[in-house]
Design a protein around this motif. Structure first.
Motif, PDB file in Angstrom:
ATOM      1  N   HIS A   1       6.299  -2.052  18.777  1.00 38.07           N
ATOM      2  CA  HIS A   1       6.376  -3.502  18.565  1.00 38.07           C
ATOM      3  C   HIS A   1       5.142  -4.226  19.090  1.00 38.07           C
ATOM      4  O   HIS A   1       4.965  -5.419  18.814  1.00 38.07           O
ATOM      5  N   PHE A   2       4.290  -3.534  19.827  1.00 39.06           N
ATOM      6  CA  PHE A   2       3.032  -4.129  20.291  1.00 39.06           C
ATOM      7  C   PHE A   2       1.827  -3.686  19.445  1.00 39.06           C
ATOM      8  O   PHE A   2       0.705  -4.092  19.719  1.00 39.06           O
ATOM      9  N   LEU A   3       2.083  -2.827  18.452  1.00 42.83           N
ATOM     10  CA  LEU A   3       1.002  -2.272  17.650  1.00 42.83           C
ATOM     11  C   LEU A   3       0.890  -2.998  16.312  1.00 42.83           C
ATOM     12  O   LEU A   3       1.889  -3.479  15.772  1.00 42.83           O
ATOM     13  N   PRO A   4      -0.315  -3.047  15.745  1.00 38.73           N
ATOM     14  CA  PRO A   4      -0.487  -3.634  14.415  1.00 38.73           C
ATOM     15  C   PRO A   4      -0.070  -2.643  13.337  1.00 38.73           C
ATOM     16  O   PRO A   4       0.173  -1.459  13.619  1.00 38.73           O
ATOM     17  N   ASP A   5       0.016  -3.107  12.102  1.00 38.33           N
ATOM     18  CA  ASP A   5       0.294  -2.214  10.982  1.00 38.33           C
ATOM     19  C   ASP A   5      -0.885  -1.251  10.817  1.00 38.33           C
ATOM     20  O   ASP A   5      -2.046  -1.671  10.762  1.00 38.33           O
ATOM     21  N   MET A   6      -0.596   0.032  10.732  1.00 39.68           N
ATOM     22  CA  MET A   6      -1.668   1.022  10.576  1.00 39.68           C
ATOM     23  C   MET A   6      -1.081   2.359  10.160  1.00 39.68           C
ATOM     24  O   MET A   6       0.128   2.605  10.301  1.00 39.68           O
ATOM     25  N   ASP A   7      -1.962   3.225   9.642  1.00 43.56           N
ATOM     26  CA  ASP A   7      -1.597   4.570   9.228  1.00 43.56           C
ATOM     27  C   ASP A   7      -2.323   5.574  10.133  1.00 43.56           C
ATOM     28  O   ASP A   7      -3.533   5.469  10.346  1.00 43.56           O
ATOM     29  N   LEU A   8      -1.569   6.538  10.609  1.00 45.82           N
ATOM     30  CA  LEU A   8      -2.115   7.519  11.553  1.00 45.82           C
ATOM     31  C   LEU A   8      -2.035   8.909  10.945  1.00 45.82           C
ATOM     32  O   LEU A   8      -1.003   9.287  10.360  1.00 45.82           O
ATOM     33  N   ALA A   9      -3.107   9.685  11.095  1.00 47.98           N
ATOM     34  CA  ALA A   9      -3.155  11.050  10.568  1.00 47.98           C
ATOM     35  C   ALA A   9      -3.186  12.042  11.721  1.00 47.98           C
ATOM     36  O   ALA A   9      -4.134  12.056  12.511  1.00 47.98           O
ATOM     37  N   PHE A  10      -2.125  12.875  11.818  1.00 49.58           N
ATOM     38  CA  PHE A  10      -2.025  13.862  12.890  1.00 49.58           C
ATOM     39  C   PHE A  10      -2.254  15.269  12.332  1.00 49.58           C
ATOM     40  O   PHE A  10      -1.700  15.636  11.290  1.00 49.58           O
ATOM     41  N   ASN A  11      -3.058  16.027  13.038  1.00 50.05           N
ATOM     42  CA  ASN A  11      -3.427  17.383  12.643  1.00 50.05           C
ATOM     43  C   ASN A  11      -2.240  18.328  12.813  1.00 50.05           C
ATOM     44  O   ASN A  11      -1.656  18.414  13.896  1.00 50.05           O
TER      45      ASN A  11
END
Length: 837
Positions: A344-354
């Motif tokens: 809830h403190f983070l902006p909208d974003m896409d994360l790529a995990f290996n």
């Protein structure tokens, strides 16, 4: 030590004639002089002196008291009157000092971290009472006079004085006890790092930043890194304004938006580290050279291709909206659970995990240099901008083969050529092909700088020593700045490190109920695991790091390298002849092993000496022959210039070589020299075996079993804690067992080439013993640990205490939260104007 003994004996000789028949007074005063001298020296002494003298002081004080009781008996003591009040005070003072020291020495090894903090506190406060400031001297005198009066009231003749002294004494004792108890509870709640109990074997001869050959390299490295760790702890800030100021000082920009929310989260979780997150900055730094929109596009395209082996986590509206590229296994469930705690403190974003064990992002050196050129900027707008409307839909994974992937696969092939692409053109990996080991190791290979030891650009020999370079099972990389989150990486790669879900989910759990006390553990170095880390084909397993390590430690028909002082060996030889080997008297089994060890070492030393004698005699004969040949040549050549004979050239060559080697092999009391010792000496201390042969062609699997031994069943994981020394090394990637090992009462011997998120907060020789992939120092490490059992236990205790304070799930969540705040700013179109103050 000799100074203390001299002062004490001199004091006794001077005082004894003046106080005939009052041995309590004489011995009490001598004991006090000894304690005062010790405390004065300890204020300025090196840790080794301080630790050893604490023990000497306690036993010497107690010995003096016992001698006084034997000489005069209880009757003489009871006959002392008020005129001997000074003797009473000094006697009780010495008695309580001795008891205090003995309690500290005994209990510090057994108590829990909180109780140990309290004991350390009492020791520190008690010691400070002896310092030379007036008010402390006064408080010391009052305290001990009160104790003497309270415990020995029958020696005071006047009833009124006795009554007052008893009341006053008990009151003072009560106040002191309440103060120590209250302040002790307060200090016990604070992180207990460092402390005198961890520095028994330490010496700082030669200064903090240089090794002096008069002490063992391991002793020096323990002191060096213990001091660094204490600096690390002491520099952590305590308030939010201080944290912001420290952040600006480190990175020259404002913290990201919601940094205040992160700080509140961190303090609520009671994290021990609030400022040292440099790895986040350095991991993200290259991507500041890429426009935010470009970064977001690259991530979207990478996540859309199933051949990328990536897990996508998509945050929308302050929560984890979707996860792609996985089948709902424990890996993504763990990530989702952790991120949801602060999403809830983070902006909208896409994360790529290996999803692979190996790192993925390899930036060529020229590209990396260009990306580092732009300087990060920030503003004061404490708010993220958010994604453009057209990017809000979550990217969907396409069908396999429908898109071209930006990743190139080199699985089961040599990866060294690609792994060194980011190295500087002037680095050893691209020029000399000779390791620059002096930048990270001492003597025969003891690691002094773990960061430099992990730098593959400094050590081209790693090409043939670690499976990840020889023939990795999976190796898929991208040569573009695509921000991919990985659990670990090699030094030359550009992945973004985050805490491994294996640690967060405790895939290798530690159960205290199955752990043993240090003294109950088997004195062996233990390891079980699969033959992973390299795909074996055509004998490539011989270059795998796990196979090399197991083979090296189990080749008992070969010799290994010891680093010992020859003068010390002579003393050990005398001890062996007398049946009294220092450090092993309490354990007959260990004593027999130690005798065998030292006998082998001394046998080797004598063989070397005999060889030197023979060589010396040969040299003398050669010298005579050379002189004769030279005379004959002079007669032939005349008085002009002469050509050297082959013997003379050979002699001169040896002479030059001797001159080069002499500084490294001087047989003096202050010099450590290398000695070749049979590995069989340590056979009973090695327990390394493979539990399974895998990632190999059939013929290679059979060859490994034949040469390295048949596989043994993998024991119950909780049975691991019965061993004192636990070896932990890489597989295809990092070892998931590492945190459990650190939390145990055993000592961790760590061999790795992978960098992780925790590298800043785990220091070698303080929390673990590093083992190089070169392995040359391996048996000397074992010998040192065996012969310095207390010191080995201190390292084990230190790692255990720190792991329970800095490697908790709360600590990993805090790191992850801060990492994603920084990443959220990185991909924000207005990243140059946003920030938190």
């Amino acid at each position: 030590m000799s100074t203390l003994v001299f002062i004490t004996v001199t004091a006794f000789v001077a005082l004894a004639p003046n106080y005939p028949g009052a041995s309590q007074l004489v011995f009490g005063m001598c004991s006090s002089i000894f304690a005062a001298t010790y405390l004065s020296i300890s204020d300025i002494s090196i840790p080794l002196t301080r630790s050893v003298l604490r023990e000497i002081s306690a036993y010497t004080t107690l010995g003096l008291l016992v001698m006084s009781l034997l000489l005069d008996g209880w009757a003489g003591w009871s006959a002392l009157g008020t005129s001997d009040g000074l003797a009473t005070m000094i006697f009780v003072w010495s008695l309580f000092s001795a008891i205090k020291n003995i309690i500290i020495m005994v209990l510090i090894q057994q108590l829990s971290p909180i109780n140990a903090s309290f004991v350390d506190l009492i020791g520190i406060l008690s010691t400070s009472l002896y310092s030379h400031t007036p008010w402390k001297v006064s408080s010391m005198c009052l305290s001990y006079m009160a104790i003497a009066s309270a415990l020995m009231p029958s020696h005071i003749g006047d009833i009124r004085i006795r009554f007052i002294s008893i009341r006053l004494g008990k009151l003072i004792i009560l106040v002191i006890a309440l103060f120590l108890f209250g302040f002790g509870i307060f200090m016990a709640a604070q992180p207990r790092i460092g402390g005198t109990s961890q520095r028994v074997m330490v010496s700082n001869v030669g200064g903090r930043d240089s090794w002096n050959a008069t002490i063992h390299p391991i002793s020096y490295l323990v002191e060096l890194h213990t001091t660094k760790f204490e600096d690390f702890i002491s520099r952590q800030t305590g308030t939010y304004p201080e944290a912001v100021k420290e952040y600006k000082r480190r990175y020259n920009i404002n913290p990201p938006p919601n940094f205040d929310k992160w700080y509140a989260f961190a303090t609520e979780k009671k994290v021990a580290v609030l400022d040292d997150y440099d790895s986040i900055y350095h991991n993200l730094r290259p991507f500041w050279g890429v426009p935010p929109a470009t970064i977001r596009k690259q991530i979207s395209e990478a996540l859309a291709n199933p051949d990328s082996f990536l897990l996508g986590v998509h945050i929308r509206g302050g929560e984890v909206a979707n996860v792609t590229g996985s089948n709902g296994q424990w890996f993504d469930k763990t990530l989702t659970e952790v991120i949801s705690g602060f999403a809830h403190f983070l902006p909208d974003m896409d994360l790529a995990f290996n999803l692979l064990d190996s790192p993925r992002v390899m930036l060529p050196q020229a590209d990396l240099t260009a990306l580092l050129d732009p300087t990060p900027k920030s503003g004061t707008k404490n708010e993220f901008t958010g994604l453009p409307a057209e990017e809000l839909p979550i990217p969907q994974v396409r069908d396999a083969g429908s898109l071209d992937t930006v990743f190139d696969s080199f699985s089961q092939q040599s990866s060294w050529g690609h792994a060194k692409l980011s190295c500087s053109p002037q680095s050893p990996a691209k020029t000399t092909h000779i390791d620059s080991a002096n930048q990270y190791a001492l003597s025969i290979g003891f690691i002094k700088n773990s960061t430099a030891a992990l730098d593959i650009c400094l050590s081209p020999s790693y090409k043939h020593k670690h499976g990840v370079f020889v023939r990795p099972e999976f190796f898929s990389i991208v040569a573009e700045p695509v921000p991919i989150f990985s659990q670990s990486k090699l030094s030359s790669f550009g992945d973004i490190l985050y805490p491994s879900p294996s640690y967060m989910a405790e895939r290798a759990p530690y159960d205290l109920a199955y752990d043993k006390q240090w003294g109950e553990k088997s004195t062996s170095m233990f390891w079980r695991g699969a033959a992973s880390g390299v795909h074996s084909r055509a004998g490539s397993w011989r270059l795998g790091h796990r196979q090399r390590t197991v083979s090296y430690f189990n080749s008992f028909t070969e010799n290994c390298t010891m680093l010992m002082d020859l003068a010390e060996l002579e003393k050990l030889n005398i001890g062996i002849n007398k049946g009294d080997v220092l450090g092993w008297q309490g354990d007959p089994e260990q004593e027999s092993h130690s005798n065998a060890l030292h006998e082998n070492i001394i046998h080797q030393k004598r063989a070397v000496d005999e060889k030197k004698e023979v060589t010396s005699a040969e040299k003398q004969n050669d010298s005579k022959a050379t002189d004769k040949t030279t005379t004959e040549n002079k007669k032939k050549v005349g008085d002009g210039a002469q050509d050297k004979t082959k013997e003379e050239i050979h002699k001169d060559s040896n002479s030059d070589l001797d001159k080069q080697q002499k500084p490294h092999n001087q047989n003096t009391e202050s010099d450590f020299a290398e000695h070749s010792v049979p590995k069989s000496t340590f056979e009973k201390y090695i327990d390394l075996k493979f539990s399974k042969y895998q990632q190999c062609d059939d013929s290679d699997c059979q060859a490994q079993a034949q040469e390295l031994g048949a596989s043994v069943p993998l024991p119950n994981f909780q049975d691991t804690w019965q061993y004192k020394y636990l070896l932990d090394m890489d597989g295809n990637g990092i070892s998931a067992r590492y945190y459990a090992f650190l939390k145990s009462r055993s000592l961790v011997v760590k061999q790795t080439l992978f960098k992780e998120w925790h590298d800043e907060r785990l220091l070698p020789w303080v929390h673990y013993v590093p083992l190089s992939v070169g392995l040359k120092e391996g048996f000397e490490i074992i010998r040192f640990l065996l012969e310095n059992d207390i010191s080995a236990k201190h390292i084990a205790d230190s790692s255990r205490r720190w792991a329970t304070k800095a490697l908790r799930k709360e600590d990993m969540e805090t790191y992850f939260f801060r990492l994603l705040l920084e990443y959220g700013r990185l991909v924000d179109d207005n990243r140059d104007v946003i920030g938190c103050i």
